[in-house]
Structures are given as structure tokens and as C-alpha cells.
Design a protein around this motif. Structure first.
Motif, PDB file in Angstrom:
ATOM      1  N   ALA A 107      37.336  41.110  50.556  1.00 38.25           N
ATOM      2  CA  ALA A 107      38.328  40.073  51.092  1.00 38.25           C
ATOM      3  C   ALA A 107      38.150  40.115  52.785  1.00 38.25           C
ATOM      4  N   SER A 121      39.002  41.010  45.424  1.00 39.48           N
ATOM      5  CA  SER A 121      37.541  40.284  46.081  1.00 39.48           C
ATOM      6  C   SER A 121      36.245  40.555  45.167  1.00 39.48           C
ATOM      7  N   SER A 327      36.912  36.106  50.309  1.00 40.01           N
ATOM      8  CA  SER A 327      35.773  37.024  49.663  1.00 40.01           C
ATOM      9  C   SER A 327      34.992  35.403  50.429  1.00 40.01           C
TER      10      SER A 327
END
Length: 459
Positions: A107, A121, A327
Motif C-alpha cells: 500500500a 495491499s 497499491s
């Protein structure tokens, strides 16, 4: 034990530790991380008594070699070994092992830097999935249902900057600790507790750590709930998590031992260390699954005022937030669709914006939802499904559809009807397509009442 060198917590200290049950002290040393310091320890030993009688210690910063050091023959000999190893590693590291169609990353923070451990993420989720696929591969132990990954164990990115190319070095840099993969059998209650422990203790260095999860697991949470009460529902393989059910979970040995304050994993039984190294398996997984593409489906979504019961013909309102990942390349959800039992209940706009924290975790994107339950909705368990077409995020909200005309939240009287059992659980549950059969409309209604009462008793 006369001296102790510790590790794994990446702290920098050297101190005089009291000897338990004895007199005097002994040195306790830890040297930070990534070889930034050298722990230098000298012991004074009395051969007559065969005891250590004195010591000195220090943590010495590691610096570039001086001219005098470089001229020392012993240093030059040792350095040549390191230089040869680095040269070989550089050569091996450039070997291509696979490709990505787009970056798969940790992330990212609002300032553009990587490794926001408080956010889910694409890379943590991919690693969690790799645990499941790797241990379930032919010739391996198998039986794994759920993969989990701790965000602190993800140290680099899969960027694929050279035309999507992934090298050995790229993959190896992501998980440099060489933990083994461990499987455990956890009850649903323990798994729920592990998700709850994403909200870290007050004494922890970070208030929240987002776990990566295999693709078959999703959950909802209330960010404003009291400690221990955040998780509101968990779905595994499309079905509600059963607190007394048993689930085989795979992760690295650090997390499975309760690392990063995830003590619930220590409640698991049937612990089995595969002896297989996480880094090696991840490289193998990339080779066998290339080209890899990031999944932007978020596994954990906040739901405020989450309903548990709905009534036919009645409206229900709730809010979902945090439907998007941060992300690299993650799309932004502009609207979500809501459905029940395969029937559309409407589309709702998502208001962009990042929520402030606390309460943790921070969340981007929010949708206020009000839907009317179809008047002919079948009584019994069902799922309100909220989906994002842009990301694939699917929010599953388990609800009970009450008997027709009974307001949401109103208790239903217990029926005294007897007869053959009505089977309500099974593959048809998620589609809410179960049909109650009876000799008349009255019988069907009474059986529905029995079914609801029994389900409540089971819950």
C-alpha cells in the motif's frame, strides 16, 4: 548463560541484565537491523574456576572501511569472499523468473512512499494466496484453506519496470527473512480474533496492521466499535465463518508464532512446519503463475449500521467505506451495486475522499446506501452483496430475511409445529434459492417460522 545476543525485534540496545536466581549481571545485546551496527563483546574468563568474571560490550556503528583497514591482509582476505558472493548473487539475481501485467505492490501513502502497513495491499494478498497454492500443490502437504500474510514481512515491490519482467532478485527482495511455511488448524473464533488483532495494542509501535488474505476470505468491520468488537462478519469460500468450525491456515513461521501481536494464531492446533522456505516458494509460485496480474478486490470493508435482519417490503440503510486499495495502479470506485439473492436493489455513488484516523484504519471512498427489500423475498438467511465493477471488491453482509410482514429486528414467536426437519443449509444458501415445501400456504408459513427460530437458537 553468561552473555545473550538477541534478534528478530530489530531493536538497538546493550545493557546489564540481572541473572535470574543468582547474583550479578550479564550482557544483553541486540544490533538493530540490516547490519547497521556490530555487537562487540569481550569476556574475562578465569580458567581456575571455569567462570566468566568480567565483560565489556558496545554496539559499534558499521562504517566504510578506512585505508588502514583496506591494507590489512586479514580484512582483504575476508572482503574477497564477500565480493565474490555479491558478484555471484548479482548474476543469479538478474535471471528472469516471470512477468507481471502491472505492478503488484504494498500500500502507498498519501506522500507517495511505499509500505503503508495500515492498509491492505495487492502484494500482501498475492503472497497469502501463494501460500495456499504452494502448500496445496501436488506432492506437498495440502489441505490448506486460508493464507495469511503480515505486512511487515513485505520488503519490496513487484514493479515489472522492464516490460513486466520479474527477476529472481525482485522476488527474493520481497521476503528476505527466509521463514518456513507453517500450517495450523484454527477455529473460526480464533481466526476472527486474529482479524480483530489488526487493531494493535496501545503499546505497539503502529496502531493498525493490515493482514493480507487469500482470495477466498472477506470480512466487514465497524471502525468505531470498541476494542474486540470491530469485526462484524467474515466470509470464507462464499459462506459465513463458523466460530466452531475448523480451518487450516498457512503463513510464515513468524506470524504463526504470534508475531506482530497476532497472538490468536498461537491458539491453533495440529501445527505442522513444512520446512519449505517462503522466499523459495514465492519464486516458484511466480514461475508457475506468470503472467501475474494484480487483484484490486479489497478483502476488508467498513460497514456502518450494518443490518443483521431485513423485512420484505421494508427499507434498510447502511454505509460502506474503504472500498479501494492504495497499491500502485488501483482504480477508484465511482459507484457500487447492491443485490440480494441475485436480484438488483440499485446502484449507489461513491463519494471520494480519505477518512481521517482514528478510528483506524483510514478509508477512502464512501457510499450511503438505502435499499428496499423485495416484498416476495424468501424468509431465511441471505446475503446483501455490495460490489464494485471497477475493482471487483465484493462486500458480503449476512442477513436474515424475516417472515413477511414482520419488521426488521422484531422477534418471531416460537412455533410448536412438528414434523420432518426442514433442511436450510447447503450450496443453495448464498443464492437464497431454498424452497420450503408444505401441504398449504399456512403450512409453508409455519415451517418458515420454525426454521427461523431454529436458526436463531443455533446462532
Amino acid at each position: 548463560m553468561d552473555a545473550i545476543f538477541t534478534g528478530h525485534t530489530h531493536q538497538l540496545y546493550s545493557w546489564d541484565g540481572p541473572v535470574p536466581g543468582g547474583s550479578g549481571t550479564r550482557p544483553v545485546v541486540q544490533t538493530h537491523f540490516y547490519a547497521q551496527y556490530l555487537g562487540a563483546l569481550q569476556l574475562g574468563y578465569d580458567p581456575a574456576t571455569r567462570k566468566v568474571t568480567q565483560y565489556t560490550y558496545t554496539n559499534r556503528p558499521v562504517t566504510a572501511p578506512t585505508a588502514a583497514c583496506a591494507a590489512d591482509p586479514d580484512y582483504a582476505k575476508a572482503a574477497s569472499v564477500v565480493d565474490a558472493a555479491n558478484a555471484y548473487a548479482e548474476k543469479v539475481g538478474q535471471q528472469q523468473i516471470g512477468t507481471v501485467t502491472a505492478p503488484i505492490t504494498t500500500a502507498y501513502k498519501t506522500d507517495g512512499s511505499r509500505d503503508d502497513r495500515s492498509r491492505e495491499s495487492t502484494l500482501s494478498n498475492a503472497i497469502a494466496q501463494s501460500y495456499v497454492d504452494s502448500i496445496n500443490a501436488p506432492g506437498r502437504p495440502g489441505g490448506v484453506q486460508i493464507g495469511v500474510m503480515n505486512p511487515g514481512g513485505v520488503r519490496a515491490e513487484l514493479l515489472g519496470e522492464d516490460g513486466g519482467k520479474v527477476t529472481y532478485s525482485d522476488a527474493a527482495s520481497i521476503m528476505p527473512f527466509n521463514n518456513t511455511i507453517v500450517t495450523k488448524k484454527l477455529t473460526g473464533a480464533s481466526l476472527r480474533k486474529a482479524l480483530e488483532q489488526q487493531w494493535q495494542p496501545a503499546t505497539a509501535s503502529r496502531p493498525y496492521l493490515a493482514l493480507g488474505l487469500s482470495k477466498n476470505v472477506s470480512y466487514t468491520y465497524d471502525p468505531a466499535a470498541a476494542d474486540g468488537k470491530h469485526i462484524t462478519s467474515v466470509t470464507v469460500d462464499g459462506k459465513p465463518l463458523q466460530d466452531n468450525g475448523i480451518y487450516t491456515v498457512a503463513s510464515n513461521s513468524f506470524l504463526m508464532a504470534g508475531g506482530d501481536n497476532f497472538e490468536a494464531f498461537g491458539e491453533g492446533t495440529g501445527t505442522s512446519d513444512s520446512g519449505l522456505i517462503d522466499q523459495t516458494l514465492f519464486i516458484e509460485w511466480i514461475k508457475s503463475h506468470s503472467p501475474l496480474s494484480p487483484s484490486f478486490a479489497k478483502h476488508g470493508v467498513a460497514v456502518t449500521d450494518q443490518p443483521t435482519q431485513v423485512a420484505p417490503g421494508k427499507s434498510v440503510s447502511f454505509t460502506v467505506s474503504g472500498v479501494d486499495l492504495t497499491s500502485k495502479g488501483a482504480p477508484t470506485t465511482t459507484s457500487v451495486a447492491v443485490g440480494l439473492a441475485g436480484r438488483s436493489l440499485g446502484d449507489f455513488p461513491v463519494t471520494p475522499g480519505l477518512s481521517a484516523a482514528p478510528p483506524y484504519p483510514t478509508r477512502n471512498g464512501s457510499a450511503d446506501i438505502t435499499v428496499t427489500i423485495p416484498a416476495d423475498a424468501v424468509a431465511g438467511p441471505a446475503d446483501l452483496i455490495v460490489t464494485s465493477a471497477q475493482t471487483g471488491t465484493t462486500v458480503t453482509i449476512p442477513v436474515t430475511v424475516t417472515a413477511s410482514g414482520v419488521p426488521s429486528g422484531t422477534a418471531t414467536a416460537t412455533s410448536t409445529v412438528t414434523g420432518p426437519p426442514v433442511i436450510t443449509d447447503g450450496p443453495a444458501r448464498s443464492s437464497n434459492s431454498a424452497v420450503l415445501l408444505g401441504g398449504s400456504a399456512l403450512t409453508a408459513a409455519l415451517l418458515a417460522g420454525v426454521w427461523i427460530a431454529v436458526r436463531r437458537a443455533r446462532v
